[in-house]
Design a protein around this motif. Structure first.
Motif, PDB file in Angstrom:
ATOM      1  N   SER A 126       1.021  -1.250   0.001  1.00  0.00           N
ATOM      2  CA  SER A 126       0.092  -0.044  -0.078  1.00  0.00           C
ATOM      3  C   SER A 126       0.884   1.302  -0.179  1.00  0.00           C
ATOM      4  CB  SER A 126      -0.722   0.067   1.280  1.00  0.00           C
ATOM      5  OG  SER A 126      -0.005   0.000   2.502  1.00  0.00           O
ATOM      6  N   GLN A 127       2.173   0.963   0.335  1.00  0.00           N
ATOM      7  CA  GLN A 127       3.044   2.061   0.272  1.00  0.00           C
ATOM      8  C   GLN A 127       4.372   1.815  -0.303  1.00  0.00           C
ATOM      9  OE1 GLN A 127       3.546   3.320   4.405  1.00  0.00           O
ATOM     10  NE2 GLN A 127       1.882   4.596   4.354  1.00  0.00           N
ATOM     11  N   THR A 128       5.309   2.797  -0.605  1.00  0.00           N
ATOM     12  CA  THR A 128       6.446   2.277  -1.555  1.00  0.00           C
ATOM     13  C   THR A 128       7.351   1.302  -0.824  1.00  0.00           C
ATOM     14  OG1 THR A 128       6.546   4.673  -2.111  1.00  0.00           O
ATOM     15  CG2 THR A 128       8.457   3.440  -2.350  1.00  0.00           C
ATOM     16  N   PRO A 129       7.752   0.144  -1.387  1.00  0.00           N
ATOM     17  CA  PRO A 129       8.558  -0.778  -0.743  1.00  0.00           C
ATOM     18  C   PRO A 129       9.685  -0.148  -0.228  1.00  0.00           C
ATOM     19  CG  PRO A 129       7.630  -1.759  -2.792  1.00  0.00           C
ATOM     20  CD  PRO A 129       7.426  -0.217  -2.816  1.00  0.00           C
ATOM     21  N   THR A 130       9.985  -0.827   0.864  1.00  0.00           N
ATOM     22  CA  THR A 130      11.447  -0.353   1.473  1.00  0.00           C
ATOM     23  C   THR A 130      12.435  -1.151   1.168  1.00  0.00           C
ATOM     24  OG1 THR A 130      11.243  -1.762   3.538  1.00  0.00           O
ATOM     25  CG2 THR A 130      10.167   0.358   3.466  1.00  0.00           C
ATOM     26  N   ALA A 131      13.821  -0.682   1.281  1.00  0.00           N
ATOM     27  CA  ALA A 131      15.180  -1.211   0.936  1.00  0.00           C
ATOM     28  C   ALA A 131      15.296  -2.599   1.817  1.00  0.00           C
ATOM     29  CB  ALA A 131      16.204  -0.472   1.272  1.00  0.00           C
ATOM     30  N   SER A 132      14.730  -2.870   2.938  1.00  0.00           N
ATOM     31  CA  SER A 132      14.877  -4.023   3.692  1.00  0.00           C
ATOM     32  C   SER A 132      14.221  -5.264   3.095  1.00  0.00           C
ATOM     33  CB  SER A 132      14.158  -3.762   5.009  1.00  0.00           C
ATOM     34  OG  SER A 132      12.686  -3.463   4.894  1.00  0.00           O
ATOM     35  N   TYR A 156      22.985   2.450  -2.072  1.00  0.00           N
ATOM     36  CA  TYR A 156      22.303   1.043  -1.807  1.00  0.00           C
ATOM     37  C   TYR A 156      23.011   0.098  -0.919  1.00  0.00           C
ATOM     38  CZ  TYR A 156      19.615   2.302  -5.914  1.00  0.00           C
ATOM     39  OH  TYR A 156      18.626   3.074  -6.953  1.00  0.00           O
ATOM     40  N   ALA A 157      24.232   0.110  -0.644  1.00  0.00           N
ATOM     41  CA  ALA A 157      24.938  -0.475   0.090  1.00  0.00           C
ATOM     42  C   ALA A 157      24.329   0.052   1.624  1.00  0.00           C
ATOM     43  CB  ALA A 157      26.340  -0.387   0.047  1.00  0.00           C
ATOM     44  N   THR A 158      24.381   1.433   1.788  1.00  0.00           N
ATOM     45  CA  THR A 158      24.205   1.939   3.106  1.00  0.00           C
ATOM     46  C   THR A 158      22.769   1.426   3.483  1.00  0.00           C
ATOM     47  OG1 THR A 158      25.592   3.849   2.622  1.00  0.00           O
ATOM     48  CG2 THR A 158      23.816   4.105   4.417  1.00  0.00           C
ATOM     49  N   ALA A 159      21.892   1.414   2.368  1.00  0.00           N
ATOM     50  CA  ALA A 159      20.633   0.710   2.494  1.00  0.00           C
ATOM     51  C   ALA A 159      20.342  -0.532   2.977  1.00  0.00           C
ATOM     52  CB  ALA A 159      19.532   1.247   1.687  1.00  0.00           C
ATOM     53  N   GLY A 160      21.397  -1.406   3.051  1.00  0.00           N
ATOM     54  CA  GLY A 160      21.441  -2.776   3.105  1.00  0.00           C
ATOM     55  C   GLY A 160      21.037  -3.651   2.183  1.00  0.00           C
ATOM     56  N   ILE A 161      20.912  -3.175   0.949  1.00  0.00           N
ATOM     57  CA  ILE A 161      20.711  -4.039  -0.110  1.00  0.00           C
ATOM     58  C   ILE A 161      21.933  -5.139  -0.422  1.00  0.00           C
ATOM     59  CG2 ILE A 161      20.048  -3.886  -2.629  1.00  0.00           C
ATOM     60  CD1 ILE A 161      18.672  -1.324  -1.979  1.00  0.00           C
ATOM     61  N   GLN A 162      21.541  -6.154  -0.554  1.00  0.00           N
ATOM     62  CA  GLN A 162      22.454  -7.381  -0.509  1.00  0.00           C
ATOM     63  C   GLN A 162      22.937  -7.552  -1.935  1.00  0.00           C
ATOM     64  OE1 GLN A 162      23.846  -8.829   2.387  1.00  0.00           O
ATOM     65  NE2 GLN A 162      22.533  -7.219   3.110  1.00  0.00           N
ATOM     66  N   GLU A 163      22.441  -7.261  -2.968  1.00  0.00           N
ATOM     67  CA  GLU A 163      22.731  -7.483  -4.231  1.00  0.00           C
ATOM     68  C   GLU A 163      22.245  -6.336  -5.227  1.00  0.00           C
ATOM     69  OE1 GLU A 163      23.419 -10.992  -7.431  1.00  0.00           O
ATOM     70  OE2 GLU A 163      21.764 -11.148  -5.791  1.00  0.00           O
ATOM     71  N   TYR A 164      23.317  -5.651  -5.909  1.00  0.00           N
ATOM     72  CA  TYR A 164      22.941  -4.347  -6.783  1.00  0.00           C
ATOM     73  C   TYR A 164      23.849  -4.847  -8.106  1.00  0.00           C
ATOM     74  CZ  TYR A 164      23.827   0.370  -8.367  1.00  0.00           C
ATOM     75  OH  TYR A 164      23.812   1.295  -9.191  1.00  0.00           O
ATOM     76  N   TRP A 165      23.060  -4.608  -9.054  1.00  0.00           N
ATOM     77  CA  TRP A 165      23.624  -4.862 -10.455  1.00  0.00           C
ATOM     78  C   TRP A 165      23.686  -3.543 -11.213  1.00  0.00           C
ATOM     79  CZ3 TRP A 165      21.066  -9.742 -12.810  1.00  0.00           C
ATOM     80  CH2 TRP A 165      21.637 -10.980 -12.074  1.00  0.00           C
ATOM     81  N   VAL A 166      24.619  -3.322 -12.030  1.00  0.00           N
ATOM     82  CA  VAL A 166      24.720  -2.209 -13.085  1.00  0.00           C
ATOM     83  C   VAL A 166      24.818  -2.629 -14.255  1.00  0.00           C
ATOM     84  CG1 VAL A 166      25.501  -0.077 -13.737  1.00  0.00           C
ATOM     85  CG2 VAL A 166      25.319  -0.582 -11.523  1.00  0.00           C
ATOM     86  N   VAL A 167      23.888  -2.413 -15.239  1.00  0.00           N
ATOM     87  CA  VAL A 167      23.938  -3.104 -16.616  1.00  0.00           C
ATOM     88  C   VAL A 167      24.518  -1.788 -17.399  1.00  0.00           C
ATOM     89  CG1 VAL A 167      23.031  -4.008 -18.770  1.00  0.00           C
ATOM     90  CG2 VAL A 167      22.036  -4.362 -16.328  1.00  0.00           C
ATOM     91  N   ASP A 168      25.980  -1.847 -17.889  1.00  0.00           N
ATOM     92  CA  ASP A 168      26.498  -1.060 -18.685  1.00  0.00           C
ATOM     93  C   ASP A 168      26.168  -1.330 -20.240  1.00  0.00           C
ATOM     94  OD1 ASP A 168      28.157   0.556 -20.148  1.00  0.00           O
ATOM     95  OD2 ASP A 168      30.132   0.042 -19.335  1.00  0.00           O
ATOM     96  N   VAL A 169      25.176  -0.713 -20.835  1.00  0.00           N
ATOM     97  CA  VAL A 169      24.693  -0.722 -22.044  1.00  0.00           C
ATOM     98  C   VAL A 169      25.852  -0.432 -23.314  1.00  0.00           C
ATOM     99  CG1 VAL A 169      22.436  -0.893 -21.547  1.00  0.00           C
ATOM    100  CG2 VAL A 169      23.148   1.099 -22.345  1.00  0.00           C
ATOM    101  N   VAL A 170      26.574   0.429 -22.769  1.00  0.00           N
ATOM    102  CA  VAL A 170      27.772   1.059 -23.750  1.00  0.00           C
ATOM    103  C   VAL A 170      28.770  -0.005 -23.982  1.00  0.00           C
ATOM    104  CG1 VAL A 170      29.304   2.956 -24.228  1.00  0.00           C
ATOM    105  CG2 VAL A 170      27.323   3.368 -23.112  1.00  0.00           C
ATOM    106  N   ASN A 171      29.189  -0.415 -22.913  1.00  0.00           N
ATOM    107  CA  ASN A 171      30.390  -1.370 -23.255  1.00  0.00           C
ATOM    108  C   ASN A 171      30.012  -2.799 -23.045  1.00  0.00           C
ATOM    109  OD1 ASN A 171      32.556   0.538 -23.100  1.00  0.00           O
ATOM    110  ND2 ASN A 171      31.777   0.979 -21.133  1.00  0.00           N
ATOM    111  N   GLU A 172      28.681  -3.161 -22.817  1.00  0.00           N
ATOM    112  CA  GLU A 172      28.021  -4.505 -22.815  1.00  0.00           C
ATOM    113  C   GLU A 172      28.806  -5.237 -21.739  1.00  0.00           C
ATOM    114  OE1 GLU A 172      28.412  -6.185 -26.665  1.00  0.00           O
ATOM    115  OE2 GLU A 172      26.382  -4.867 -27.596  1.00  0.00           O
ATOM    116  N   ILE A 187      29.775   2.843   4.308  1.00  0.00           N
ATOM    117  CA  ILE A 187      29.263   1.287   3.723  1.00  0.00           C
ATOM    118  C   ILE A 187      29.288   1.255   2.397  1.00  0.00           C
ATOM    119  CG2 ILE A 187      27.154  -0.085   4.046  1.00  0.00           C
ATOM    120  CD1 ILE A 187      28.266   0.687   6.638  1.00  0.00           C
ATOM    121  N   ALA A 188      29.980   0.148   2.029  1.00  0.00           N
ATOM    122  CA  ALA A 188      30.314  -0.033   0.478  1.00  0.00           C
ATOM    123  C   ALA A 188      30.056  -1.784   0.357  1.00  0.00           C
ATOM    124  CB  ALA A 188      31.782   0.472   0.168  1.00  0.00           C
TER     125      ALA A 188
END
Length: 218
Positions: A126-132, A156-172, A187-188
Protein backbone atom coordinates in the motif's frame (compact mmCIF):
# COMPACT_ATOMS: atom_id res chain seq x y z
CA UNK A 1 25.67 4.09 -28.93
CA UNK A 2 29.40 4.65 -29.22
CA UNK A 3 31.88 3.96 -26.44
CA UNK A 4 33.23 7.41 -27.23
CA UNK A 5 30.00 9.04 -26.17
CA UNK A 6 30.46 11.34 -23.19
CA UNK A 7 29.19 10.02 -19.86
CA UNK A 8 26.80 12.43 -18.16
CA UNK A 9 25.98 12.35 -14.46
CA UNK A 10 22.57 13.54 -13.25
CA UNK A 11 22.60 17.32 -12.73
CA UNK A 12 21.08 19.33 -9.85
CA UNK A 13 17.86 21.13 -10.65
CA UNK A 14 18.38 24.91 -10.54
CA UNK A 15 15.61 26.61 -8.59
CA UNK A 16 14.55 30.21 -9.25
CA UNK A 17 13.36 32.74 -6.69
CA UNK A 18 9.88 32.27 -8.13
CA UNK A 19 10.16 28.53 -7.46
CA UNK A 20 11.14 29.14 -3.84
CA UNK A 21 8.36 31.69 -3.37
CA UNK A 22 5.87 29.13 -4.62
CA UNK A 23 7.30 26.41 -2.37
CA UNK A 24 6.81 28.72 0.62
CA UNK A 25 3.28 29.66 -0.41
CA UNK A 26 2.38 25.96 -0.72
CA UNK A 27 3.85 25.17 2.69
CA UNK A 28 6.57 22.91 1.27
CA UNK A 29 9.31 25.10 2.76
CA UNK A 30 9.11 27.50 5.73
CA UNK A 31 9.37 31.20 4.93
CA UNK A 32 12.76 31.52 6.67
CA UNK A 33 14.35 28.54 4.89
CA UNK A 34 17.72 29.17 3.27
CA UNK A 35 17.64 29.25 -0.53
CA UNK A 36 21.24 28.10 -0.85
CA UNK A 37 22.09 24.41 -0.87
CA UNK A 38 18.51 23.47 -0.03
CA UNK A 39 17.91 19.79 0.77
CA UNK A 40 14.51 18.15 0.63
CA UNK A 41 12.95 15.22 2.45
CA UNK A 42 11.09 12.53 0.53
CA UNK A 43 7.78 14.02 1.70
CA UNK A 44 8.78 17.46 0.41
CA UNK A 45 9.96 15.87 -2.83
CA UNK A 46 6.59 14.18 -3.32
CA UNK A 47 4.84 17.49 -2.61
CA UNK A 48 6.95 19.18 -5.27
CA UNK A 49 5.93 16.49 -7.73
CA UNK A 50 2.24 16.82 -6.83
CA UNK A 51 2.38 20.55 -7.50
CA UNK A 52 3.99 20.21 -10.92
CA UNK A 53 7.56 21.33 -10.18
CA UNK A 54 8.93 18.38 -12.15
CA UNK A 55 6.58 18.45 -15.13
CA UNK A 56 8.46 17.46 -18.27
CA UNK A 57 11.52 16.35 -16.31
CA UNK A 58 13.00 13.00 -15.22
CA UNK A 59 14.18 13.53 -11.67
CA UNK A 60 15.27 11.68 -8.55
CA UNK A 61 16.11 12.64 -4.98
CA UNK A 62 19.63 11.77 -3.81
CA UNK A 63 20.89 12.90 -0.40
CA UNK A 64 18.17 15.54 -0.32
CA UNK A 65 19.10 17.04 -3.68
CA UNK A 66 16.76 16.94 -6.68
CA UNK A 67 18.71 15.72 -9.71
CA UNK A 68 17.59 15.79 -13.33
CA UNK A 69 18.37 12.84 -15.58
CA UNK A 70 18.81 12.63 -19.32
CA UNK A 71 15.93 11.52 -21.52
CA UNK A 72 15.59 7.75 -21.90
CA UNK A 73 17.07 6.35 -25.09
CA UNK A 74 16.07 3.07 -26.67
CA UNK A 75 19.10 0.99 -25.56
CA UNK A 76 18.35 1.94 -21.94
CA UNK A 77 14.65 1.14 -22.25
CA UNK A 78 15.37 -2.14 -24.03
CA UNK A 79 17.80 -3.26 -21.34
CA UNK A 80 15.37 -2.38 -18.53
CA UNK A 81 12.77 -4.57 -20.23
CA UNK A 82 15.31 -7.36 -20.71
CA UNK A 83 16.28 -7.35 -17.04
CA UNK A 84 12.64 -7.32 -15.93
CA UNK A 85 11.77 -10.18 -18.29
CA UNK A 86 14.71 -12.25 -17.04
CA UNK A 87 13.78 -11.66 -13.40
CA UNK A 88 10.13 -12.58 -13.96
CA UNK A 89 11.28 -15.83 -15.51
CA UNK A 90 13.78 -16.61 -12.75
CA UNK A 91 11.72 -15.58 -9.73
CA UNK A 92 8.33 -16.78 -10.99
CA UNK A 93 5.13 -16.19 -9.06
CA UNK A 94 5.23 -14.75 -5.58
CA UNK A 95 7.56 -11.88 -6.45
CA UNK A 96 6.94 -8.39 -7.78
CA UNK A 97 9.36 -7.03 -10.40
CA UNK A 98 9.17 -3.22 -10.30
CA UNK A 99 10.33 -1.12 -13.24
CA UNK A 100 11.39 2.51 -12.69
CA UNK A 101 9.32 2.86 -9.51
CA UNK A 102 10.26 4.42 -6.16
CA UNK A 103 12.18 2.52 -3.49
CA UNK A 104 12.21 3.82 0.07
CA UNK A 105 15.86 3.74 1.18
CA UNK A 106 15.60 6.58 3.74
CA UNK A 107 13.98 9.99 4.28
CA UNK A 108 16.43 11.93 2.08
CA UNK A 109 16.45 9.70 -1.02
CA UNK A 110 14.08 8.55 -3.72
CA UNK A 111 16.35 6.94 -6.34
CA UNK A 112 13.69 5.19 -8.49
CA UNK A 113 15.95 2.33 -9.61
CA UNK A 114 15.37 0.82 -13.03
CA UNK A 115 14.44 -2.63 -11.70
CA UNK A 116 13.75 -3.91 -8.18
CA UNK A 117 12.48 -7.32 -7.06
CA UNK A 118 10.47 -7.60 -3.84
CA UNK A 119 8.44 -10.46 -2.35
CA UNK A 120 4.70 -10.61 -2.95
CA UNK A 121 2.66 -8.91 -5.65
CA UNK A 122 1.87 -5.36 -6.68
CA UNK A 123 -1.14 -5.40 -4.36
CA UNK A 124 0.99 -6.51 -1.42
CA UNK A 125 2.19 -2.93 -1.00
CA UNK A 126 0.00 0.00 0.00
CA UNK A 127 3.11 2.17 0.29
CA UNK A 128 6.49 2.33 -1.43
CA UNK A 129 8.50 -0.86 -0.76
CA UNK A 130 11.47 -0.35 1.53
CA UNK A 131 15.07 -1.34 0.96
CA UNK A 132 14.76 -3.99 3.66
CA UNK A 133 12.59 -6.18 1.41
CA UNK A 134 14.46 -5.63 -1.87
CA UNK A 135 16.10 -8.83 -3.11
CA UNK A 136 18.04 -7.18 -5.92
CA UNK A 137 18.28 -3.66 -7.33
CA UNK A 138 19.38 -2.90 -10.89
CA UNK A 139 20.39 0.32 -12.62
CA UNK A 140 20.89 0.46 -16.39
CA UNK A 141 23.68 2.83 -17.37
CA UNK A 142 24.06 4.41 -20.76
CA UNK A 143 25.39 7.84 -19.74
CA UNK A 144 25.63 7.41 -15.94
CA UNK A 145 28.04 4.52 -15.39
CA UNK A 146 30.37 6.35 -12.99
CA UNK A 147 27.48 7.72 -10.93
CA UNK A 148 25.72 4.36 -10.77
CA UNK A 149 28.86 2.49 -9.71
CA UNK A 150 29.89 5.05 -7.07
CA UNK A 151 27.18 7.27 -5.58
CA UNK A 152 24.32 4.87 -6.23
CA UNK A 153 26.37 1.87 -5.10
CA UNK A 154 27.18 3.54 -1.79
CA UNK A 155 23.54 4.58 -1.36
CA UNK A 156 22.23 1.05 -1.88
CA UNK A 157 24.98 -0.52 0.24
CA UNK A 158 24.17 1.87 3.09
CA UNK A 159 20.50 0.90 2.77
CA UNK A 160 21.52 -2.73 3.30
CA UNK A 161 20.64 -4.02 -0.16
CA UNK A 162 22.53 -7.28 -0.50
CA UNK A 163 22.78 -7.41 -4.29
CA UNK A 164 23.08 -4.51 -6.72
CA UNK A 165 23.63 -4.79 -10.47
CA UNK A 166 24.61 -2.15 -13.01
CA UNK A 167 24.06 -3.01 -16.66
CA UNK A 168 26.52 -1.02 -18.77
CA UNK A 169 24.80 -0.93 -22.16
CA UNK A 170 27.63 1.04 -23.80
CA UNK A 171 30.38 -1.49 -23.10
CA UNK A 172 28.03 -4.50 -22.82
CA UNK A 173 29.17 -5.36 -19.31
CA UNK A 174 27.33 -6.34 -16.13
CA UNK A 175 28.67 -5.11 -12.79
CA UNK A 176 27.57 -7.20 -9.80
CA UNK A 177 27.97 -5.68 -6.32
CA UNK A 178 27.45 -7.78 -3.18
CA UNK A 179 28.16 -7.97 0.54
CA UNK A 180 27.64 -4.44 1.92
CA UNK A 181 29.88 -3.70 4.92
CA UNK A 182 31.72 -0.82 6.63
CA UNK A 183 34.81 0.09 4.61
CA UNK A 184 37.03 3.14 5.16
CA UNK A 185 34.39 5.02 7.10
CA UNK A 186 31.46 4.34 4.77
CA UNK A 187 29.20 1.43 3.91
CA UNK A 188 30.26 -0.11 0.60
CA UNK A 189 30.09 -3.39 -1.30
CA UNK A 190 33.00 -5.68 -0.53
CA UNK A 191 32.72 -7.62 -3.79
CA UNK A 192 32.43 -6.24 -7.31
CA UNK A 193 32.39 -8.65 -10.24
CA UNK A 194 32.41 -7.72 -13.92
CA UNK A 195 30.83 -10.04 -16.50
CA UNK A 196 30.61 -9.84 -20.28
CA UNK A 197 27.80 -10.82 -22.64
CA UNK A 198 28.80 -14.49 -23.01
CA UNK A 199 28.93 -15.03 -19.22
CA UNK A 200 26.15 -16.29 -16.98
CA UNK A 201 25.21 -15.02 -13.54
CA UNK A 202 23.00 -16.23 -10.73
CA UNK A 203 21.16 -14.22 -8.10
CA UNK A 204 21.80 -14.61 -4.39
CA UNK A 205 18.06 -15.08 -3.92
CA UNK A 206 17.79 -17.72 -6.69
CA UNK A 207 21.23 -19.35 -6.85
CA UNK A 208 20.30 -22.34 -9.00
CA UNK A 209 18.93 -20.53 -12.07
CA UNK A 210 21.57 -18.95 -14.35
CA UNK A 211 20.92 -15.83 -16.41
CA UNK A 212 22.91 -15.11 -19.56
CA UNK A 213 24.29 -11.58 -19.43
CA UNK A 214 23.46 -11.10 -23.12
CA UNK A 215 19.77 -11.40 -22.22
CA UNK A 216 20.09 -8.25 -20.11
CA UNK A 217 21.62 -6.16 -22.89
CA UNK A 218 19.79 -4.26 -25.68
Amino acid sequence: MSTAEVMTDPTPVVWTDADFDRMVSLGILPANHSRHGVRFTRDQYFSLAEHGFFDGRRVMLIHGEVLEMAAVKYPHASSVSGVADAFRRVFGSGYYVQQENPLDVNTANDPEPDVVVVPGSRKSYSQTPTASVALVVVEVADTTLFYDTTTKAELYATAGIQEYWVVDVVNEVLHVFRDPAPLAGVIAYRTHSTLVARDTVTLLAVPNVPITVADLLP
